[in-house]
Design a protein around this motif. Structure first.
Motif, PDB file in Angstrom:
ATOM      1  N   UNK A   1       3.094  -8.340 -18.049  1.00 38.67           N
ATOM      2  CA  UNK A   1       1.836  -7.748 -17.587  1.00 38.67           C
ATOM      3  C   UNK A   1       1.364  -8.426 -16.295  1.00 38.67           C
ATOM      4  N   UNK A   2       1.528  -9.720 -16.209  1.00 33.99           N
ATOM      5  CA  UNK A   2       1.103 -10.467 -15.021  1.00 33.99           C
ATOM      6  C   UNK A   2       1.889 -10.008 -13.785  1.00 33.99           C
ATOM      7  N   UNK A   3       3.198  -9.842 -13.943  1.00 34.55           N
ATOM      8  CA  UNK A   3       4.030  -9.364 -12.838  1.00 34.55           C
ATOM      9  C   UNK A   3       3.667  -7.931 -12.480  1.00 34.55           C
ATOM     10  N   UNK A   4       3.495  -7.099 -13.508  1.00 34.30           N
ATOM     11  CA  UNK A   4       3.174  -5.683 -13.278  1.00 34.30           C
ATOM     12  C   UNK A   4       1.876  -5.527 -12.488  1.00 34.30           C
ATOM     13  N   UNK A   5       0.889  -6.353 -12.792  1.00 31.89           N
ATOM     14  CA  UNK A   5      -0.381  -6.299 -12.049  1.00 31.89           C
ATOM     15  C   UNK A   5      -0.154  -6.530 -10.562  1.00 31.89           C
ATOM     16  N   UNK A   6       0.735  -7.460 -10.238  1.00 31.66           N
ATOM     17  CA  UNK A   6       1.006  -7.763  -8.832  1.00 31.66           C
ATOM     18  C   UNK A   6       1.812  -6.655  -8.152  1.00 31.66           C
ATOM     19  N   UNK A   7       2.736  -6.056  -8.898  1.00 33.62           N
ATOM     20  CA  UNK A   7       3.506  -4.934  -8.359  1.00 33.62           C
ATOM     21  C   UNK A   7       2.584  -3.744  -8.103  1.00 33.62           C
ATOM     22  N   UNK A   8       1.711  -3.456  -9.052  1.00 34.88           N
ATOM     23  CA  UNK A   8       0.756  -2.349  -8.922  1.00 34.88           C
ATOM     24  C   UNK A   8      -0.178  -2.583  -7.734  1.00 34.88           C
ATOM     25  N   UNK A   9      -0.656  -3.815  -7.590  1.00 33.71           N
ATOM     26  CA  UNK A   9      -1.539  -4.153  -6.468  1.00 33.71           C
ATOM     27  C   UNK A   9      -0.810  -4.002  -5.140  1.00 33.71           C
ATOM     28  N   UNK A  10       0.462  -4.404  -5.104  1.00 38.54           N
ATOM     29  CA  UNK A  10       1.241  -4.283  -3.865  1.00 38.54           C
ATOM     30  C   UNK A  10       1.392  -2.816  -3.477  1.00 38.54           C
ATOM     31  N   UNK A  11       1.485  -1.946  -4.500  1.00 40.14           N
ATOM     32  CA  UNK A  11       1.592  -0.509  -4.242  1.00 40.14           C
ATOM     33  C   UNK A  11       0.251   0.112  -3.859  1.00 40.14           C
ATOM     34  N   UNK A  12      -0.835  -0.651  -4.034  1.00 39.18           N
ATOM     35  CA  UNK A  12      -2.161  -0.148  -3.685  1.00 39.18           C
ATOM     36  C   UNK A  12      -2.726   0.829  -4.697  1.00 39.18           C
ATOM     37  N   UNK A  13      -2.324   0.687  -5.956  1.00 38.92           N
ATOM     38  CA  UNK A  13      -2.717   1.656  -6.977  1.00 38.92           C
ATOM     39  C   UNK A  13      -3.588   1.058  -8.085  1.00 38.92           C
ATOM     40  N   UNK A  14      -4.116  -0.142  -7.851  1.00 37.58           N
ATOM     41  CA  UNK A  14      -4.874  -0.794  -8.917  1.00 37.58           C
ATOM     42  C   UNK A  14      -6.118  -0.011  -9.327  1.00 37.58           C
ATOM     43  N   UNK A  15      -6.662   0.816  -8.434  1.00 40.11           N
ATOM     44  CA  UNK A  15      -7.855   1.597  -8.769  1.00 40.11           C
ATOM     45  C   UNK A  15      -7.550   2.783  -9.687  1.00 40.11           C
ATOM     46  N   UNK A  16      -6.280   3.174  -9.752  1.00 38.92           N
ATOM     47  CA  UNK A  16      -5.904   4.336 -10.562  1.00 38.92           C
ATOM     48  C   UNK A  16      -5.305   3.949 -11.909  1.00 38.92           C
TER      49      UNK A  16
ATOM     50  N   UNK B   1       5.040   2.906 -13.935  1.00 39.40           N
ATOM     51  CA  UNK B   1       3.592   2.984 -13.746  1.00 39.40           C
ATOM     52  C   UNK B   1       3.262   3.426 -12.328  1.00 39.40           C
ATOM     53  N   UNK B   2       3.932   2.811 -11.359  1.00 39.59           N
ATOM     54  CA  UNK B   2       3.727   3.156  -9.951  1.00 39.59           C
ATOM     55  C   UNK B   2       4.197   4.577  -9.674  1.00 39.59           C
ATOM     56  N   UNK B   3       5.351   4.954 -10.236  1.00 38.94           N
ATOM     57  CA  UNK B   3       5.867   6.313 -10.027  1.00 38.94           C
ATOM     58  C   UNK B   3       4.860   7.341 -10.526  1.00 38.94           C
ATOM     59  N   UNK B   4       4.344   7.127 -11.743  1.00 36.72           N
ATOM     60  CA  UNK B   4       3.405   8.090 -12.337  1.00 36.72           C
ATOM     61  C   UNK B   4       2.107   8.137 -11.532  1.00 36.72           C
ATOM     62  N   UNK B   5       1.514   6.968 -11.288  1.00 38.12           N
ATOM     63  CA  UNK B   5       0.204   6.914 -10.637  1.00 38.12           C
ATOM     64  C   UNK B   5       0.231   7.524  -9.242  1.00 38.12           C
ATOM     65  N   UNK B   6       1.335   7.367  -8.534  1.00 47.46           N
ATOM     66  CA  UNK B   6       1.423   7.887  -7.170  1.00 47.46           C
ATOM     67  C   UNK B   6       1.399   9.413  -7.128  1.00 47.46           C
TER      68      UNK B   6
ATOM     69  N   UNK C   1       0.784  -1.220   0.000  1.00 43.74           N
ATOM     70  CA  UNK C   1       0.000   0.000   0.000  1.00 43.74           C
ATOM     71  C   UNK C   1       0.823   1.279   0.000  1.00 43.74           C
ATOM     72  N   UNK C   2       2.151   1.160  -0.055  1.00 41.15           N
ATOM     73  CA  UNK C   2       3.039   2.322  -0.044  1.00 41.15           C
ATOM     74  C   UNK C   2       3.813   2.375  -1.362  1.00 41.15           C
ATOM     75  N   UNK C   3       3.366   3.180  -2.333  1.00 41.80           N
ATOM     76  CA  UNK C   3       4.000   3.211  -3.670  1.00 41.80           C
ATOM     77  C   UNK C   3       5.482   3.551  -3.622  1.00 41.80           C
ATOM     78  N   UNK C   4       5.863   4.505  -2.784  1.00 41.80           N
ATOM     79  CA  UNK C   4       7.270   4.919  -2.750  1.00 41.80           C
ATOM     80  C   UNK C   4       8.170   3.824  -2.184  1.00 41.80           C
ATOM     81  N   UNK C   5       7.641   3.012  -1.286  1.00 43.49           N
ATOM     82  CA  UNK C   5       8.456   1.900  -0.772  1.00 43.49           C
ATOM     83  C   UNK C   5       8.619   0.823  -1.844  1.00 43.49           C
TER      84      UNK C   5
END
Length: 262
Positions: free
Chosen positions: A144-159, A121-126, A68-72
């Motif tokens: 794409x499969x890995x990226x989905x999991x990275x994005x979800x870990x960052x808590x940004x899947x809604x954006x 993707x995470x850098x931009x969305x955050x 849930x922490x994109x910067x981490x």
């Protein structure tokens, strides 16, 4: 006994070459750095670990980043790429340039071409304002499969809306499929040979308004000379080069920011 010492000494030498000597030697040469890190080392580690680089990168995120922490998440990937295994993200140095462009522009609609593992993707969305839309296209389904999991870990899947497929296939569908009228920012970090044809496709599809920004990574290494020639000479763009380095090395690379003038 002497044979064992020779074996131990040989193994130590090989490890030193792999871990420190060769990486230091290729730091200042982009082509050699890509050959070493992106071909030789990646294939060797894939064979030894029976996994892929994106899978290993995801493991580093899950182990070291706070959910849930994109910067981490960004920090965990940078640490992995600097100290464990190089990967072709935009990286920490050029990532700061990307951050500044996003923050300055404050875009409502962003298109990213080339998701890879979701780092940029995470850098931009955050940094996006509430209700902004980020669409990212990735041709490789494994990435794409890995990226989905990275994005979800960052808590940004809604954006973020991640779409599998080619840019040539999806750019013409932007308006109809995603309800996109115009794009405020396009970040290009996919196949370098596609930069120019995709730019022309964006123009032809009417997705660029006056003030839309194209930001292209790796314009020096591996390089996209035809794209640079086009945006720098075209009266339709005001272009600026941000000199930097190839991700996690000292080899010259940079970002090209091109503002569409209409």
């Amino acid at each position: 006994m002497l044979g064992c010492l020779h074996c131990t000494g040989g193994a130590a030498l090989l490890y030193a070459l792999y871990r420190w000597v060769i990486p230091a030697a290729v730091q200042y040469h982009g082509g050699l750095a890509l050959l070493w890190h992106d071909i030789i080392v990646e294939r060797m580690l894939d064979t030894l670990t029976q996994s892929t680089r994106p899978q290993r990168l995801l493991g580093a995120v899950q182990k070291n980043a706070t959910r849930g922490d994109p910067r981490s998440v960004v920090k965990a990937i940078d640490e992995f790429c600097r100290h464990k295994e190089w990967a072709m993200n935009v990286g920490d140095e050029k990532g700061c340039i990307l951050d500044s462009v996003v923050s300055e522009l404050n875009p409502a609609t962003v298109l990213e071409l080339g998701t890879y593992c979701g780092y940029s993707t995470v850098r931009i969305a955050s940094l996006l304002p509430p209700h902004a839309k980020l669409i990212t296209l990735e041709f490789n389904p494994d990435y794409a499969k890995i990226a989905c999991q990275v994005i979800a870990w960052a808590g940004l899947e809604d954006k973020i809306q991640l779409v599998e497929g080619s840019s040539a296939e999806w750019i013409p569908k932007m308006k109809e499929h995603f309800g996109v009228k115009m794009l405020d920012l396009v970040f290009m970090d996919h196949w370098k040979d596609d930069y120019l044809p995709d730019t022309k496709l964006l123009e032809d599809c009417g997705l660029l308004r006056k003030g839309s920004v194209l930001l292209a990574d790796n314009v020096i290494c591996p390089g996209s000379p035809d794209y640079l020639k086009y945006v720098r000479r075209s009266p339709r763009y005001k272009s600026q080069y941000f000199r930097s380095h190839l991700e996690y090395t000292k080899a010259e690379d940079g970002l090209e920011k091109s503002v569409f003038l209409g």
